[in-house]
Design a protein around this motif. Structure first.
Motif, PDB file in Angstrom:
ATOM      1  N   SER A 134       0.846  -1.107   0.010  1.00  0.00           N
ATOM      2  CA  SER A 134       0.079  -0.082  -0.016  1.00  0.00           C
ATOM      3  C   SER A 134       1.017   1.297   0.111  1.00  0.00           C
ATOM      4  N   LEU A 135       0.250   2.324  -0.545  1.00  0.00           N
ATOM      5  CA  LEU A 135       0.933   3.892  -0.280  1.00  0.00           C
ATOM      6  C   LEU A 135       1.537   3.862   1.245  1.00  0.00           C
ATOM      7  N   SER A 136       0.539   3.734   2.161  1.00  0.00           N
ATOM      8  CA  SER A 136       1.145   3.624   3.683  1.00  0.00           C
ATOM      9  C   SER A 136       2.135   3.293   3.927  1.00  0.00           C
ATOM     10  N   GLN A 137       2.482   1.851   3.309  1.00  0.00           N
ATOM     11  CA  GLN A 137       3.554   1.085   3.598  1.00  0.00           C
ATOM     12  C   GLN A 137       4.884   1.607   2.974  1.00  0.00           C
ATOM     13  N   TRP A 138       4.729   2.182   1.726  1.00  0.00           N
ATOM     14  CA  TRP A 138       5.717   2.707   0.769  1.00  0.00           C
ATOM     15  C   TRP A 138       6.176   4.344   1.491  1.00  0.00           C
ATOM     16  N   ALA A 139       5.157   4.846   1.864  1.00  0.00           N
ATOM     17  CA  ALA A 139       5.533   6.129   2.608  1.00  0.00           C
ATOM     18  C   ALA A 139       6.517   6.009   3.595  1.00  0.00           C
ATOM     19  N   THR A 140       6.803   4.930   4.250  1.00  0.00           N
ATOM     20  CA  THR A 140       7.933   4.994   5.407  1.00  0.00           C
ATOM     21  C   THR A 140       9.269   4.688   4.679  1.00  0.00           C
ATOM     22  N   TYR A 141       9.438   4.484   3.551  1.00  0.00           N
ATOM     23  CA  TYR A 141      10.444   4.157   2.714  1.00  0.00           C
ATOM     24  C   TYR A 141      11.823   4.821   3.381  1.00  0.00           C
ATOM     25  N   GLY A 142      11.967   5.933   3.725  1.00  0.00           N
ATOM     26  CA  GLY A 142      13.137   6.662   4.225  1.00  0.00           C
ATOM     27  C   GLY A 142      13.819   5.891   5.368  1.00  0.00           C
ATOM     28  N   ARG A 143      13.130   5.276   6.216  1.00  0.00           N
ATOM     29  CA  ARG A 143      13.606   4.638   7.350  1.00  0.00           C
ATOM     30  C   ARG A 143      14.198   3.470   6.792  1.00  0.00           C
ATOM     31  N   TYR A 144      13.557   2.889   6.002  1.00  0.00           N
ATOM     32  CA  TYR A 144      14.275   1.488   5.344  1.00  0.00           C
ATOM     33  C   TYR A 144      15.424   1.774   4.165  1.00  0.00           C
ATOM     34  N   PHE A 162      21.497  -5.366  18.751  1.00  0.00           N
ATOM     35  CA  PHE A 162      20.678  -4.780  19.693  1.00  0.00           C
ATOM     36  C   PHE A 162      20.605  -3.483  19.258  1.00  0.00           C
ATOM     37  N   GLY A 163      19.142  -2.829  19.268  1.00  0.00           N
ATOM     38  CA  GLY A 163      18.634  -1.636  18.864  1.00  0.00           C
ATOM     39  C   GLY A 163      18.037  -0.497  19.754  1.00  0.00           C
ATOM     40  N   TRP A 164      18.753   0.721  19.601  1.00  0.00           N
ATOM     41  CA  TRP A 164      18.024   1.919  20.362  1.00  0.00           C
ATOM     42  C   TRP A 164      17.456   2.649  19.321  1.00  0.00           C
ATOM     43  N   GLY A 165      16.174   3.222  19.705  1.00  0.00           N
ATOM     44  CA  GLY A 165      15.557   4.146  18.564  1.00  0.00           C
ATOM     45  C   GLY A 165      14.360   3.657  18.116  1.00  0.00           C
ATOM     46  N   GLY A 166      13.982   3.941  16.704  1.00  0.00           N
ATOM     47  CA  GLY A 166      12.396   3.887  16.211  1.00  0.00           C
ATOM     48  C   GLY A 166      12.552   3.105  15.034  1.00  0.00           C
ATOM     49  N   GLY A 167      11.829   3.620  13.950  1.00  0.00           N
ATOM     50  CA  GLY A 167      11.543   2.900  12.561  1.00  0.00           C
ATOM     51  C   GLY A 167      12.970   2.519  12.212  1.00  0.00           C
ATOM     52  N   VAL A 168      13.903   3.163  11.913  1.00  0.00           N
ATOM     53  CA  VAL A 168      15.280   2.650  11.453  1.00  0.00           C
ATOM     54  C   VAL A 168      15.775   1.660  12.034  1.00  0.00           C
ATOM     55  N   ALA A 169      15.961   1.870  13.382  1.00  0.00           N
ATOM     56  CA  ALA A 169      16.423   0.488  14.061  1.00  0.00           C
ATOM     57  C   ALA A 169      15.562  -0.750  14.136  1.00  0.00           C
ATOM     58  N   PHE A 170      14.363  -0.621  13.819  1.00  0.00           N
ATOM     59  CA  PHE A 170      13.459  -1.750  13.637  1.00  0.00           C
ATOM     60  C   PHE A 170      13.869  -2.351  12.378  1.00  0.00           C
ATOM     61  N   ALA A 171      13.980  -1.485  11.365  1.00  0.00           N
ATOM     62  CA  ALA A 171      14.226  -2.125  10.034  1.00  0.00           C
ATOM     63  C   ALA A 171      15.374  -2.854   9.947  1.00  0.00           C
TER      64      ALA A 171
END
Length: 377
Positions: free
Chosen positions: A139-149, A178-187
Motif C-alpha cells: 500500500s501507499l501507507s507502507q511505501w510512505a515509510t521508505y526513508g527509514r528502510y 541490539f537496537g536503540w531508536g525507532g523505525g530505522v532501528a526496527f528495519a
C-alpha cells in the motif's frame, strides 16, 4: 516553518501561501499524497543542531523530504524524463551530492532553494523521483515509510560488513544485535534477523513492546530501567539520581549478557546518542560494532580511545544512502517484503500536522511510522 516562535515544535509551523516560478528544464510539478514525519523535521522545528532558515539564508522553509507524490507535469527539457504525468513516485532526499553519490545537504532541510512536501503542490528536480514498482503488492501507507528502510539498508550493510572484517566466519546465530531508536532501528533489526542474528530492541510502551514481539524481536521494556539515560549536567551530582542510574545500568547490562551468552552485543544500532552512549559501549562485545545514522537526543559524544582500541570496537557513522542505490533498495523491498507492516503507521490529516509535530516531539505516538496526508489519492 518561519520566524521565531514560542511553545512546542508545532508552534514553529505556519500555514501560508508559498509561490514558486515555472518549471525549469528537468523539473517536475508534483502533488504530495502521503508524507513521512522524520527526525530531521523535528530538528528543523527545534532549530537544533542547526537553524535551517539561517543556514539556508531564507525567511521560510517548506519541510518534508520523504513521501509519496503524484507527478502532475514534467519539463523534460533536452533530456529524456524517466517519470511522466500521473506516476506515483518516492522523493529521494538529496539536495547536494558528493562525487560518490552520497548526500552532503538534505533536500527540504539544509539544501537552499528546495521545497518540501508540506505543501499542496511542489516542484523539484525530476531526477529525485523514484517511481513505485509497477503493480506493487504494498500500500501507499507502507511505501510512505521508505526513508527509514532506505537509511537502514545502507547503515546495516556498512555495519555488518565492518563486523565481518573481524569475525569472518562465526555463525551470526551466536551473536546479538541490539537496537536503540525507532523505525530505522526496527528495519535494521529485521535485516539482522534475516542474516541469522539474535535480535533485541528497547521500547517504552505496551504498544511498541507488543509490536516488536509480534515481529520476532525480543523487546526490552525501557520502563524497567528508569534511570538508564545520562542525567542532565545539573543533576549529575544528585546522589539519588546517581544511585538510580547505577542500578538501572547494571540491570540492563545483566540482561544484555543474558541475551548474548555473556559476551555483549556484536552490533548495537544507536540512533539516540549522548544520553545512552556510555551504556552502548559498555554493552558492546569485543570486536563489536556500534553503528548510527541519527542523533535523536544528542550529537556530541565522548569515549576513551584506548579502551575502544583494546576492545577492537568499530564505530560506524552513515547519513542517508547513495542516490544510485535507490532503485536497488526499492526493488529489494518489493521482492523480499522488507517493508513497514501493513497498518503499522499512524496518519494525521494535513490540518493536524502541528499536532503531529508536538506529539512526535513529546513521545505521544506509539507507531514507529508517523505519516501525514496532504492530497487524496
Amino acid at each position: 516553518m518561519a520566524g521565531p516562535h514560542s511553545g512546542g515544535p508545532g508552534g514553529a509551523l505556519r500555514r501560508d501561501r508559498f509561490a514558486f516560478g515555472p518549471l525549469d528544464a528537468g523539473e517536475a510539478l508534483v502533488e504530495p499524497v502521503l508524507g513521512s514525519w522524520e527526525a530531521n523535521m523535528d530538528h528543523a522545528l527545534t532549530r537544533s543542531p542547526i537553524d535551517v532558515c539561517s543556514s539556508r539564508g531564507e525567511d521560510a522553509v517548506v519541510l518534508g523530504n520523504l513521501g509519496v507524490v503524484r507527478v502532475l507535469e514534467v519539463n523534460a527539457g533536452s533530456g529524456g524524463a524517466e517519470v511522466g504525468e500521473g506516476d506515483l513516485c518516492l522523493l529521494m532526499p538529496f539536495g547536494k551530492l558528493d562525487r560518490f553519490g552520497y548526500a552532503e545537504l538534505a533536500y527540504a532541510y539544509d539544501a537552499p532553494g528546495t521545497i518540501g512536501l508540506l505543501a499542496k503542490r511542489s516542484k523539484l528536480d525530476a531526477r529525485l523521483l523514484l517511481p513505485l514498482p509497477a503493480g506493487t503488492a504494498y500500500s501507499l501507507s507502507q511505501w510512505a515509510t521508505y526513508g527509514r528502510y532506505f537509511t537502514a539498508w545502507d547503515n546495516w550493510r556498512k555495519a555488518y560488513g565492518c563486523w565481518r572484517t573481524q569475525i569472518a566466519d562465526d555463525d551470526p546465530a551466536n551473536h546479538l544485535v541490539f537496537g536503540w531508536g525507532g523505525g530505522v532501528a526496527f528495519a535494521e533489526l529485521m535485516l539482522a534477523k534475516r542474516a541469522g542474528f539474535r535480535v533485541a530492541m528497547a521500547a517504552g510502551s505496551d504498544e511498541r513492546v507488543a509490536f516488536l514481539r509480534e515481529h520476532g524481536i525480543t523487546p526490552v521494556d525501557r520502563r524497567r530501567y528508569p534511570g538508564l539515560s545520562q542525567p542532565p549536567r545539573r543533576e549529575r551530582a544528585d546522589r539519588d539520581r546517581h544511585r538510580q542510574r547505577r542500578k538501572s545500568v547494571g540491570e540492563f547490562l545483566d540482561l544484555v549478557r543474558e541475551l548474548s551468552d555473556g559476551h555483549g552485543a556484536a552490533i548495537i544500532v544507536d540512533n539516540i546518542g549522548e544520553p545512552l552512549y556510555d551504556v552502548t559501549l559498555s554493552a558492546l562485545a569485543r570486536e563489536g560494532v556500534v553503528t548510527t545514522c541519527g542523533w535523536k537526543a544528542g550529537m556530541r559524544l565522548t569515549h576513551l580511545r584506548g579502551a575502544e582500541s583494546i576492545s577492537r570496537h568499530i564505530h560506524v557513522h552513515t547519513h542517508v544512502w547513495r542516490l544510485q542505490d535507490s532503485p536497488v533498495i526499492r526493488d529489494f523491498m518489493e521482492a523480499e517484503g522488507w517493508i513497514a507492516p501493513e497498518g503499522s503507521d499512524t496518519a494525521y490529516d494535513f490540518d493536524r500536522v502541528p499536532d503531529l509535530a508536538d506529539d512526535y516531539a513529546t513521545g505521544r505516538i506509539g507507531s514507529y511510522f508517523p505519516t501525514y496526508r496532504v492530497n487524496p489519492l
